[in-house]
Design a protein around this motif. Structure first.
Motif, PDB file in Angstrom:
ATOM      1  N   VAL A 117      -8.087   2.493  12.168  1.00 44.91           N
ATOM      2  CA  VAL A 117      -7.368   2.895  10.960  1.00 44.91           C
ATOM      3  C   VAL A 117      -8.192   2.554   9.716  1.00 44.91           C
ATOM      4  CG1 VAL A 117      -5.344   2.469   9.526  1.00 44.91           C
ATOM      5  CG2 VAL A 117      -5.086   2.741  11.997  1.00 44.91           C
ATOM      6  N   ALA A 118      -8.796   1.352   9.725  1.00 47.99           N
ATOM      7  CA  ALA A 118      -9.591   0.916   8.575  1.00 47.99           C
ATOM      8  C   ALA A 118     -10.792   1.836   8.371  1.00 47.99           C
ATOM      9  CB  ALA A 118     -10.057  -0.526   8.773  1.00 47.99           C
ATOM     10  N   LEU A 119     -11.427   2.227   9.468  1.00 48.91           N
ATOM     11  CA  LEU A 119     -12.580   3.124   9.359  1.00 48.91           C
ATOM     12  C   LEU A 119     -12.175   4.439   8.703  1.00 48.91           C
ATOM     13  CD1 LEU A 119     -15.527   3.871  10.028  1.00 48.91           C
ATOM     14  CD2 LEU A 119     -14.724   4.658  12.267  1.00 48.91           C
ATOM     15  N   ALA A 120     -11.097   5.039   9.211  1.00 45.19           N
ATOM     16  CA  ALA A 120     -10.646   6.326   8.671  1.00 45.19           C
ATOM     17  C   ALA A 120     -10.254   6.191   7.202  1.00 45.19           C
ATOM     18  CB  ALA A 120      -9.468   6.856   9.490  1.00 45.19           C
ATOM     19  N   ALA A 121      -9.457   5.167   6.900  1.00 46.42           N
ATOM     20  CA  ALA A 121      -8.989   4.985   5.520  1.00 46.42           C
ATOM     21  C   ALA A 121     -10.146   4.634   4.601  1.00 46.42           C
ATOM     22  CB  ALA A 121      -7.919   3.910   5.462  1.00 46.42           C
ATOM     23  N   GLY A 122     -11.068   3.820   5.093  1.00 48.92           N
ATOM     24  CA  GLY A 122     -12.197   3.400   4.267  1.00 48.92           C
ATOM     25  C   GLY A 122     -13.114   4.552   3.893  1.00 48.92           C
ATOM     26  N   MET A 123     -13.349   5.480   4.820  1.00 48.65           N
ATOM     27  CA  MET A 123     -14.201   6.636   4.536  1.00 48.65           C
ATOM     28  C   MET A 123     -13.535   7.579   3.550  1.00 48.65           C
ATOM     29  SD  MET A 123     -15.720   7.821   8.239  1.00 48.65           S
ATOM     30  CE  MET A 123     -14.088   8.022   8.966  1.00 48.65           C
ATOM     31  N   LEU A 124     -12.226   7.725   3.716  1.00 42.81           N
ATOM     32  CA  LEU A 124     -11.486   8.703   2.915  1.00 42.81           C
ATOM     33  C   LEU A 124     -11.114   8.154   1.539  1.00 42.81           C
ATOM     34  CD1 LEU A 124     -10.877  11.461   3.916  1.00 42.81           C
ATOM     35  CD2 LEU A 124      -8.596  10.703   4.597  1.00 42.81           C
ATOM     36  N   VAL A 166      -2.232   8.584   7.249  1.00 42.46           N
ATOM     37  CA  VAL A 166      -0.881   8.036   7.126  1.00 42.46           C
ATOM     38  C   VAL A 166      -0.213   7.967   8.499  1.00 42.46           C
ATOM     39  CG1 VAL A 166       1.430   8.506   6.238  1.00 42.46           C
ATOM     40  CG2 VAL A 166      -0.535   8.703   4.727  1.00 42.46           C
ATOM     41  N   ALA A 167      -0.364   9.054   9.261  1.00 43.37           N
ATOM     42  CA  ALA A 167       0.325   9.136  10.547  1.00 43.37           C
ATOM     43  C   ALA A 167      -0.173   8.083  11.539  1.00 43.37           C
ATOM     44  CB  ALA A 167       0.170  10.538  11.140  1.00 43.37           C
ATOM     45  N   VAL A 168      -1.472   7.768  11.502  1.00 42.85           N
ATOM     46  CA  VAL A 168      -1.959   6.748  12.428  1.00 42.85           C
ATOM     47  C   VAL A 168      -1.882   5.345  11.812  1.00 42.85           C
ATOM     48  CG1 VAL A 168      -3.474   8.298  13.726  1.00 42.85           C
ATOM     49  CG2 VAL A 168      -4.393   7.024  11.784  1.00 42.85           C
ATOM     50  N   GLY A 169      -1.910   5.309  10.474  1.00 41.58           N
ATOM     51  CA  GLY A 169      -1.948   4.008   9.801  1.00 41.58           C
ATOM     52  C   GLY A 169      -0.606   3.313   9.787  1.00 41.58           C
ATOM     53  N   ILE A 170       0.466   4.093   9.954  1.00 37.67           N
ATOM     54  CA  ILE A 170       1.809   3.531   9.883  1.00 37.67           C
ATOM     55  C   ILE A 170       1.993   2.460  10.953  1.00 37.67           C
ATOM     56  CG2 ILE A 170       2.827   5.295  11.370  1.00 37.67           C
ATOM     57  CD1 ILE A 170       5.253   5.265   9.548  1.00 37.67           C
ATOM     58  N   LYS A 171       1.277   2.609  12.061  1.00 38.24           N
ATOM     59  CA  LYS A 171       1.381   1.631  13.142  1.00 38.24           C
ATOM     60  C   LYS A 171       0.648   0.328  12.783  1.00 38.24           C
ATOM     61  CE  LYS A 171       2.754   0.857  17.373  1.00 38.24           C
ATOM     62  NZ  LYS A 171       4.158   0.975  17.795  1.00 38.24           N
ATOM     63  N   ALA A 172      -0.483   0.476  12.114  1.00 36.18           N
ATOM     64  CA  ALA A 172      -1.317  -0.695  11.847  1.00 36.18           C
ATOM     65  C   ALA A 172      -0.859  -1.488  10.624  1.00 36.18           C
ATOM     66  CB  ALA A 172      -2.776  -0.258  11.673  1.00 36.18           C
ATOM     67  N   VAL A 173      -0.698  -0.823   9.500  1.00 35.56           N
ATOM     68  CA  VAL A 173      -0.340  -1.561   8.293  1.00 35.56           C
ATOM     69  C   VAL A 173       0.994  -1.124   7.693  1.00 35.56           C
ATOM     70  CG1 VAL A 173      -2.649  -2.261   7.603  1.00 35.56           C
ATOM     71  CG2 VAL A 173      -1.786  -0.026   6.921  1.00 35.56           C
ATOM     72  N   GLY A 174       1.590  -0.042   8.217  1.00 32.64           N
ATOM     73  CA  GLY A 174       2.905   0.362   7.740  1.00 32.64           C
ATOM     74  C   GLY A 174       2.863   1.317   6.566  1.00 32.64           C
ATOM     75  N   ALA A 175       3.985   1.989   6.364  1.00 36.29           N
ATOM     76  CA  ALA A 175       4.069   3.044   5.351  1.00 36.29           C
ATOM     77  C   ALA A 175       3.863   2.500   3.942  1.00 36.29           C
ATOM     78  CB  ALA A 175       5.423   3.749   5.442  1.00 36.29           C
ATOM     79  N   LEU A 176       4.332   1.298   3.680  1.00 39.13           N
ATOM     80  CA  LEU A 176       4.278   0.789   2.313  1.00 39.13           C
ATOM     81  C   LEU A 176       2.887   0.311   1.923  1.00 39.13           C
ATOM     82  CD1 LEU A 176       7.658  -1.104   1.845  1.00 39.13           C
ATOM     83  CD2 LEU A 176       7.035   1.228   1.239  1.00 39.13           C
ATOM     84  N   LEU A 177       2.048   0.029   2.921  1.00 37.57           N
ATOM     85  CA  LEU A 177       0.759  -0.583   2.598  1.00 37.57           C
ATOM     86  C   LEU A 177      -0.461   0.285   2.942  1.00 37.57           C
ATOM     87  CD1 LEU A 177       1.482  -4.284   3.580  1.00 37.57           C
ATOM     88  CD2 LEU A 177       1.210  -3.343   1.295  1.00 37.57           C
ATOM     89  N   ILE A 178      -0.220   1.462   3.543  1.00 37.19           N
ATOM     90  CA  ILE A 178      -1.365   2.265   3.957  1.00 37.19           C
ATOM     91  C   ILE A 178      -2.210   2.706   2.761  1.00 37.19           C
ATOM     92  CG2 ILE A 178       0.027   4.395   4.064  1.00 37.19           C
ATOM     93  CD1 ILE A 178      -3.004   3.564   6.276  1.00 37.19           C
ATOM     94  N   THR A 179      -1.556   2.986   1.625  1.00 38.20           N
ATOM     95  CA  THR A 179      -2.330   3.401   0.449  1.00 38.20           C
ATOM     96  C   THR A 179      -3.275   2.297   0.001  1.00 38.20           C
ATOM     97  OG1 THR A 179      -0.235   4.358  -0.199  1.00 38.20           O
ATOM     98  CG2 THR A 179      -2.075   4.738  -1.663  1.00 38.20           C
ATOM     99  N   ALA A 233       2.872   8.558   2.176  1.00 40.25           N
ATOM    100  CA  ALA A 233       3.193   7.413   3.027  1.00 40.25           C
ATOM    101  C   ALA A 233       4.695   7.119   3.016  1.00 40.25           C
ATOM    102  CB  ALA A 233       2.405   6.186   2.562  1.00 40.25           C
ATOM    103  N   HIS A 234       5.307   7.248   1.845  1.00 40.44           N
ATOM    104  CA  HIS A 234       6.748   7.011   1.769  1.00 40.44           C
ATOM    105  C   HIS A 234       7.523   8.028   2.599  1.00 40.44           C
ATOM    106  CE1 HIS A 234       6.705   4.473  -2.166  1.00 40.44           C
ATOM    107  NE2 HIS A 234       6.139   3.888  -1.130  1.00 40.44           N
TER     108      HIS A 234
END
Lengths: 262, 249
Positions: free
Chosen positions: A16-23, A179-192, A40-41
């Motif tokens: 999740v971090a890799l995907a979010a970090g690149m984007l 968002v769809a994969v990150g919700i599992k790792a850090v949750g909807a409120l913190l993915i951004t 995310a909400h």
């Protein structure tokens, strides 16, 4: 090796971090932080959708996030300013989502979706997370020139034969995936946070867009590892711990940049 | 065939008709300048001809494989985007090191290669934007108010550079400008625009055209009269009207 829940948690958070970090840099450059938040909400609404239509949570969240994007784009073409339009959409989606989840008979733990639950990641989740990360990386490499030209100037992109609309759609779909994969790792409120903070941390230390994307991905993965470690040490929730470490990295990075006189 | 051929161009923003009835073609090797008062649709026309903006009606035809060297009025770069001059010259495609050095030298900014874009002055930025366009080996250079913010000497130098580049690259030049007196001498053809093409031709022809004088006055070669423009009548199809206005002179 994947039988160990700790290993699975680490791999999931890294993916999740890799995907979010690149984007993330694109979210920062295009000023889409609030847009990412709105998506995310809407994820909670997606969870309710997945229950109602008995599809996977991943599909439900992905669809809800894309719906929000479409809704936003059609609203802003009229009179609403984007700021208020996003405010309306983000919080309505979250509120309707919470109500819908409460109304359904299913016994689900809303907190797990709001704040993530990386310790319960299953093999199937891992496959999904890493597929998304690889897909996003491949798309970035494929579209890189067009994306950067678009970020620099829409007119320049158009006169160079690129189609900014397509790049924008690509970026929105990629964000929905995160968002769809990150919700599992850090949750909807913190993915951004995982999109914005590593990118912002990288900015003072780089001179090119490529450098920023790479350093941002490194910082995000560092936060994922450090956050999980801290979560095990202090018995704190994993998602918020990851974001805390990202914030500490940001503070250190900004301090270092100030020291070097930038 | 012409490099660019536009027929019946019209652009509306909401209910406002910004441009209408524009027919225009650009031939290889010529320098064409679009002049007109503020809000006359100059930039809109340039962007439509460049393909950056869709016309509401009419068509723009580019010659097959046309390469445009587009020089935008300015870049609204977000401060969060790290970009050195050197990296910017690789937008959209990576360029050979030797050619980059040559392009930077050609516009006299070789010392800026490692500088960040957001630290450049207006004049330096213009030259870097031009260097990027040169690297595309364009069939046509398109410049949107390239000398805005430059002093008189800077403007004259810039237009001289454009004339030289036209010969070196064997390309056409299409630009939008305010600086009438300078532009006039540097152009093969001038297009006088105010919602439609009021008149066009060689600088001499345009300068003596009644429509041009109506727009810009005649006493100062137009440089000052621009700001007391009184051209607020309704336009008909071919502009076959008397430009009724109060002459201040």
């Amino acid at each position: 090796m994947l039988d160990d829940f700790v290993t699975r948690a680490i791999l999931a958070a890294l993916g999740v971090a890799l995907a979010a970090g690149m984007l993330g840099p694109f979210v920062v450059w295009r000023r889409m932080a609030y847009f990412g938040d709105a998506m995310a909400h809407a994820a909670i609404l997606g969870v309710a959708l997945s229950l109602g239509f008995s599809v996977s949570v991943f599909c439900g969240v992905l669809i809800a996030a894309l719906l929000v994007a479409v809704l936003f784009l059609s609203l802003t073409q009229r009179t609403q300013t984007s700021d208020s339009a996003l405010g309306v959409i983000a919080h309505s989606a979250l509120a309707f989502g919470l109500v819908a989840v409460a109304l359904s008979d299913a016994q689900i733990d809303v907190e797990a979706y709001l704040f993530g639950d990386v310790l319960t990641v299953a093999r199937a989740d891992l496959a999904l997370i890493w597929s998304a990360a690889v897909l996003i990386a491949a798309w970035l490499v494929w579209r890189w020139r067009g994306l950067i030209t678009w970020v620099v100037s829409e007119d320049l992109a158009l006169t160079s034969g690129y189609r900014p609309k397509l790049e924008e759609i690509g970026l929105i779909v990629a964000l929905a995936l995160v968002v769809a994969v990150g919700i599992k790792a850090v949750g909807a409120l913190l993915i951004t946070a995982l999109l914005i903070i590593p990118a912002a941390s990288a900015r003072p230390h780089v001179r090119t867009p490529e450098g920023m994307a790479l350093l941002s991905a490194c910082f995000a993965m560092l936060a994922a590892l450090g956050g999980l470690k801290a979560a095990f040490l202090f018995d704190t929730p994993a998602g918020p711990s990851i974001v805390c470490v990202a914030a500490v990295v940001f503070a250190l990075s900004t301090g270092l940049a100030k020291l070097r006189g930038q | 065939m012409s490099l660019i051929d536009a027929r019946g161009l019209e652009k509306r923003f909401g209910a406002d008709v910004v441009l209408h009835g524009v027919n225009l073609s650009i031939e290889r090797g010529e320098i064409v300048t679009i002049v007109g008062p503020n809000g006359s649709g100059k930039s809109t026309l340039l962007r439509m001809l460049a393909g950056a903006l869709q016309p509401s009606a009419g068509s723009v035809q580019h010659a097959k494989g046309l390469v445009i060297g587009y020089v935008p009025q300015k870049l609204a770069l977000d401060a969060s985007l790290p970009m050195t001059v050197r990296r910017f010259l690789d937008v959209p495609k990576r360029q050979p090191e030797a050619e980059v050095a040559q392009a930077l030298r050609r516009v006299s900014v070789e010392h800026l290669a490692q500088r960040s874009l957001d630290g450049l002055s207006g004049g330096q930025m213009q030259r870097v934007l031009l260097a990027r366009a040169l690297l595309q080996k364009p069939d046509i250079l398109m410049l949107d108010e390239p000398t805005q913010g430059l002093d008189q000497t800077g403007q004259a130098d810039f237009y001289r550079l454009i004339e030289e580049l036209r010969v070196e690259l064997d390309c056409s030049v299409l630009m939008v400008s305010h600086e009438l007196h300078v532009v006039m001498s540097a152009s093969d053809r001038v297009i006088c625009l105010n919602g439609h093409i009021c008149c066009e031709g060689t600088p001499e022809i345009v300068q003596s055209a009644p429509e041009y004088r109506a727009l810009f006055g005649s006493g100062t070669h137009g440089a000052l009269a621009l700001y007391r423009h009184e051209h607020d009548h309704v336009h008909d199809e071919n502009c076959a009207h008397d430009h009724a206005h109060e002459k201040a002179e």
